[in-house]
Write a protein that holds these residues in place. Structure first.
Motif, PDB file in Angstrom:
ATOM      1  N   ASP A 171     -50.961  23.858  -9.845  1.00 20.43           N
ATOM      2  CA  ASP A 171     -50.125  24.302  -8.746  1.00 20.43           C
ATOM      3  C   ASP A 171     -50.624  25.620  -8.170  1.00 20.43           C
ATOM      4  O   ASP A 171     -51.501  26.270  -8.718  1.00 20.43           O
ATOM      5  CB  ASP A 171     -48.678  24.453  -9.227  1.00 20.43           C
ATOM      6  CG  ASP A 171     -47.679  24.102  -8.148  1.00 20.43           C
ATOM      7  OD1 ASP A 171     -48.049  24.158  -6.963  1.00 20.43           O
ATOM      8  OD2 ASP A 171     -46.535  23.770  -8.491  1.00 20.43           O
ATOM      9  N   VAL A 200     -46.351  22.334  -4.828  1.00 18.17           N
ATOM     10  CA  VAL A 200     -46.824  20.974  -4.662  1.00 18.17           C
ATOM     11  C   VAL A 200     -45.752  19.967  -5.080  1.00 18.17           C
ATOM     12  O   VAL A 200     -44.943  20.224  -5.972  1.00 18.17           O
ATOM     13  CB  VAL A 200     -48.111  20.755  -5.494  1.00 18.17           C
ATOM     14  CG1 VAL A 200     -47.822  20.874  -6.977  1.00 18.17           C
ATOM     15  CG2 VAL A 200     -48.742  19.417  -5.189  1.00 18.17           C
ATOM     16  N   ASN A 202     -45.131  17.397  -7.151  1.00 19.89           N
ATOM     17  CA  ASN A 202     -45.868  17.043  -8.360  1.00 19.89           C
ATOM     18  C   ASN A 202     -45.441  15.694  -8.928  1.00 19.89           C
ATOM     19  O   ASN A 202     -44.400  15.144  -8.552  1.00 19.89           O
ATOM     20  CB  ASN A 202     -45.675  18.138  -9.413  1.00 19.89           C
ATOM     21  CG  ASN A 202     -46.949  18.481 -10.127  1.00 19.89           C
ATOM     22  OD1 ASN A 202     -47.711  17.603 -10.501  1.00 19.89           O
ATOM     23  ND2 ASN A 202     -47.191  19.772 -10.322  1.00 19.89           N
ATOM     24  N   SER A 227     -46.977   8.295  -4.586  1.00 21.68           N
ATOM     25  CA  SER A 227     -47.651   9.581  -4.478  1.00 21.68           C
ATOM     26  C   SER A 227     -48.620   9.759  -5.634  1.00 21.68           C
ATOM     27  O   SER A 227     -48.233   9.643  -6.798  1.00 21.68           O
ATOM     28  CB  SER A 227     -46.621  10.709  -4.480  1.00 21.68           C
ATOM     29  OG  SER A 227     -47.242  11.955  -4.406  1.00 21.68           O
ATOM     30  N   PRO A 229     -50.923  12.748  -6.221  1.00 22.16           N
ATOM     31  CA  PRO A 229     -51.567  14.044  -5.951  1.00 22.16           C
ATOM     32  C   PRO A 229     -52.625  14.355  -6.996  1.00 22.16           C
ATOM     33  O   PRO A 229     -52.536  13.930  -8.158  1.00 22.16           O
ATOM     34  CB  PRO A 229     -50.398  15.029  -6.038  1.00 22.16           C
ATOM     35  CG  PRO A 229     -49.435  14.376  -6.976  1.00 22.16           C
ATOM     36  CD  PRO A 229     -49.548  12.899  -6.704  1.00 22.16           C
ATOM     37  N   GLN A 248     -56.000  21.025  -3.561  1.00 19.88           N
ATOM     38  CA  GLN A 248     -55.039  19.954  -3.815  1.00 19.88           C
ATOM     39  C   GLN A 248     -55.195  18.873  -2.747  1.00 19.88           C
ATOM     40  O   GLN A 248     -55.495  19.164  -1.584  1.00 19.88           O
ATOM     41  CB  GLN A 248     -53.603  20.485  -3.773  1.00 19.88           C
ATOM     42  CG  GLN A 248     -53.268  21.472  -4.874  1.00 19.88           C
ATOM     43  CD  GLN A 248     -51.859  22.037  -4.723  1.00 19.88           C
ATOM     44  OE1 GLN A 248     -51.250  21.950  -3.672  1.00 19.88           O
ATOM     45  NE2 GLN A 248     -51.355  22.637  -5.784  1.00 19.88           N
ATOM     46  N   TYR A 249     -54.950  17.633  -3.165  1.00 23.10           N
ATOM     47  CA  TYR A 249     -55.090  16.503  -2.241  1.00 23.10           C
ATOM     48  C   TYR A 249     -54.090  15.422  -2.617  1.00 23.10           C
ATOM     49  O   TYR A 249     -53.863  15.135  -3.799  1.00 23.10           O
ATOM     50  CB  TYR A 249     -56.504  15.943  -2.293  1.00 23.10           C
ATOM     51  CG  TYR A 249     -56.696  14.683  -1.475  1.00 23.10           C
ATOM     52  CD1 TYR A 249     -56.711  14.722  -0.080  1.00 23.10           C
ATOM     53  CD2 TYR A 249     -56.863  13.446  -2.099  1.00 23.10           C
ATOM     54  CE1 TYR A 249     -56.886  13.567   0.665  1.00 23.10           C
ATOM     55  CE2 TYR A 249     -57.042  12.292  -1.360  1.00 23.10           C
ATOM     56  CZ  TYR A 249     -57.053  12.359   0.023  1.00 23.10           C
ATOM     57  OH  TYR A 249     -57.226  11.213   0.759  1.00 23.10           O
ATOM     58  N   ASN A 250     -53.490  14.817  -1.595  1.00 23.95           N
ATOM     59  CA  ASN A 250     -52.605  13.670  -1.792  1.00 23.95           C
ATOM     60  C   ASN A 250     -52.706  12.784  -0.561  1.00 23.95           C
ATOM     61  O   ASN A 250     -52.253  13.154   0.522  1.00 23.95           O
ATOM     62  CB  ASN A 250     -51.157  14.119  -2.009  1.00 23.95           C
ATOM     63  CG  ASN A 250     -50.270  12.969  -2.461  1.00 23.95           C
ATOM     64  OD1 ASN A 250     -50.657  11.810  -2.386  1.00 23.95           O
ATOM     65  ND2 ASN A 250     -49.081  13.291  -2.934  1.00 23.95           N
ATOM     66  N   SER A 254     -47.107  13.493   1.273  1.00 25.74           N
ATOM     67  CA  SER A 254     -47.302  14.914   1.527  1.00 25.74           C
ATOM     68  C   SER A 254     -47.272  15.694   0.223  1.00 25.74           C
ATOM     69  O   SER A 254     -46.575  15.343  -0.733  1.00 25.74           O
ATOM     70  CB  SER A 254     -46.205  15.429   2.460  1.00 25.74           C
ATOM     71  OG  SER A 254     -46.343  16.820   2.661  1.00 25.74           O
ATOM     72  N   LEU A 255     -48.053  16.782   0.188  1.00 23.58           N
ATOM     73  CA  LEU A 255     -47.974  17.696  -0.941  1.00 23.58           C
ATOM     74  C   LEU A 255     -46.678  18.494  -0.933  1.00 23.58           C
ATOM     75  O   LEU A 255     -46.271  19.044  -1.955  1.00 23.58           O
ATOM     76  CB  LEU A 255     -49.159  18.667  -0.914  1.00 23.58           C
ATOM     77  CG  LEU A 255     -50.543  18.068  -1.196  1.00 23.58           C
ATOM     78  CD1 LEU A 255     -51.625  19.077  -0.836  1.00 23.58           C
ATOM     79  CD2 LEU A 255     -50.666  17.657  -2.651  1.00 23.58           C
ATOM     80  N   HIS A 273     -51.821  16.823   3.472  1.00 24.87           N
ATOM     81  CA  HIS A 273     -52.623  16.045   2.533  1.00 24.87           C
ATOM     82  C   HIS A 273     -53.673  16.900   1.827  1.00 24.87           C
ATOM     83  O   HIS A 273     -54.160  16.517   0.759  1.00 24.87           O
ATOM     84  CB  HIS A 273     -53.321  14.892   3.257  1.00 24.87           C
ATOM     85  CG  HIS A 273     -52.375  13.939   3.924  1.00 24.87           C
ATOM     86  ND1 HIS A 273     -51.530  13.099   3.219  1.00 24.87           N
ATOM     87  CD2 HIS A 273     -52.117  13.700   5.230  1.00 24.87           C
ATOM     88  CE1 HIS A 273     -50.815  12.375   4.058  1.00 24.87           C
ATOM     89  NE2 HIS A 273     -51.155  12.724   5.285  1.00 24.87           N
ATOM     90  N   ARG A 302     -53.157  24.957   4.675  1.00 25.92           N
ATOM     91  CA  ARG A 302     -52.500  23.661   4.529  1.00 25.92           C
ATOM     92  C   ARG A 302     -52.677  22.888   5.835  1.00 25.92           C
ATOM     93  O   ARG A 302     -52.267  23.371   6.895  1.00 25.92           O
ATOM     94  CB  ARG A 302     -51.003  23.853   4.247  1.00 25.92           C
ATOM     95  CG  ARG A 302     -50.690  24.444   2.876  1.00 25.92           C
ATOM     96  CD  ARG A 302     -49.250  24.960   2.812  1.00 25.92           C
ATOM     97  NE  ARG A 302     -48.315  24.040   3.397  1.00 25.92           N
ATOM     98  CZ  ARG A 302     -47.678  23.068   2.725  1.00 25.92           C
ATOM     99  NH1 ARG A 302     -47.895  22.915   1.428  1.00 25.92           N
ATOM    100  NH2 ARG A 302     -46.835  22.260   3.324  1.00 25.92           N
TER     101      ARG A 302
END
Length: 384
Positions: A171, A200, A202, A227, A229, A248-250, A254-255, A273, A302
């Motif tokens: 995080d 995030v 999570n 999701s 992430p 971070q990526y998702n 959405s994060l 993302h 972001r």
């Protein structure tokens, strides 16, 4: 689902607490294995930290190394050497003087116990509870208590990290030299200003990588139906400074928390993302460690949201602390020609300046924090 997760966490702790056996390795065999491992200097053994770190650490959200009670053990009596029970708390209680809003936005209590197989392996099952409480007036209050995180964190050969936990993804940095953090860690905090970063979104999963007292390189992945992430983190932990790179990526979701909206255009795709964060913080001692200059610099990007810039500067003398925090929120798609149309006003939405003065009696802090946008708080926190 929550009941199942609680049962899994309880089972892990009960299972680890009853595992006892004779060590299958003699001291001669252990010394041979230790010499083989030491050939690799970046993976080699690191039984204790030889120096002291003065930097704040987030025991709730980050991975960290646990030490065995027997520092230089070659014991063959027990398969698992027990460490003491670890208890970590991070909580804030405050009043917004402008709105008359009393809240405990985030209270965390984490309990874990480490089991060490000599120097070769350690495992730490843990459970973290959380509670939130908001009082808006005498007829309207909200609150809840529940399981925030749970799992087991294992370290092999004192350096190789493998952790399975409910909040698996690395995080954003939540450390601060101010009284109150600038990270939104609760969806109930809809009153938080847009300069503050949301944590995030999570999921349950794993973290894996190399971890030492002076560095951490890790990959984390969460899994759910909607999701997935992931994050990559690299950290350097010195005695007087700390730096971190985080990506971070998702792709699926959405994060950001579900109710998060950017501050300047509701017509845009608000799903984030990708996130990149660079942060560095340090403490410079004076007068034989009686006076400290505290500094922090952080940049976060972001996508579909903004560039966030946070700077902190403070002085700490014994129990007395004063600090300032300029915050910048720069929209990624901001156009000065149409800011009136999309609702972003650079005269009031681009920059915020916060200041605080508080007394620090480790691990208790209490004092005052204000800002140029009219928020004023009296607050107390506990962090250990």
């Amino acid at each position: 689902m929550n009941n199942i997760l609680k049962l899994i966490a309880l089972s892990l702790m009960m299972t680890c607490s009853i595992i006892y056996a004779q060590s299958p390795y003699t001291e001669k065999e252990q010394k041979m294995l230790k010499n083989i491992v030491s050939i690799w200097p970046y993976i080699g053994l690191e039984p204790i930290r030889p120096t002291e770190s003065y930097m704040p650490f987030d025991y709730i959200h980050e991975s960290h190394k646990r030490e065995s009670i027997l520092k230089t053990s070659f014991s063959s009596r027990l398969l698992y050497e027990l460490s003491t029970i670890e208890v970590h708390m991070n909580t804030i209680i405050g009043v917004n003087l402008k709105d008359g809003h009393f809240s405990m936005p985030n209270m965390y209590l984490s309990i874990g116990k480490s089991f060490h197989f000599d120097w070769m392996f350690s495992a730490t099952p843990f459970v973290t509870m959380t509670s939130k409480f908001d009082v808006f007036n005498k007829n309207y209050a909200t609150g809840d208590i529940g399981l925030y995180d749970a799992g087991i964190e294992a370290v092999a050969l004192t350096r190789i990290l493998l952790s399975f936990r409910m909040k698996a993804v690395n995080d954003i940095n939540g450390s601060t030299f101010m009284l109150l953090p600038s990270v939104v860690d609760s969806e109930s905090e809809s009153f938080a200003p847009h300069w503050y970063l949301p944590r995030v979104n999570n999921e349950m999963g794993f973290r894996a990588g190399l971890i030492g007292y002076y560095y951490e390189l890790s990959y984390s992945q969460g899994y759910s139906k909607d999701s997935n992430p992931l994050a990559v983190a690299f950290k350097i932990n010195g005695d007087y400074f700390r730096t971190q790179f985080l990506y971070q990526y998702n792709n699926k979701n959405s994060l950001s928390p579900d109710n998060f909206q950017n501050a300047y255009d509701s017509r845009l795709n608000n799903k984030t993302h990708h996130l990149v964060q660079l942060s560095a913080m340090g403490k410079i001692p004076f007068l034989d460690h009686q006076l400290w200059l505290n500094m922090l610099g952080e940049y976060t990007w972001r996508d579909n949201d903004a560039h966030y810039v946070r700077i902190e500067l403070g002085l700490e003398w014994k129990m007395i602390n004063i600090a300032i925090r300029p915050l910048f929120y720069i929209p990624v798609n901001y156009n000065d020609d149409n800011h009136n149309m999309n609702g972003f006003n650079p005269k009031k939405d681009l920059f915020c300046f916060e200041y605080s003065a508080y007394l620090k009696f480790d691990p208790i802090y209490f004092g005052f924090q204000g800002s140029t946008d009219g928020r004023y708080y009296i607050a107390m926190k506990a962090e250990f």
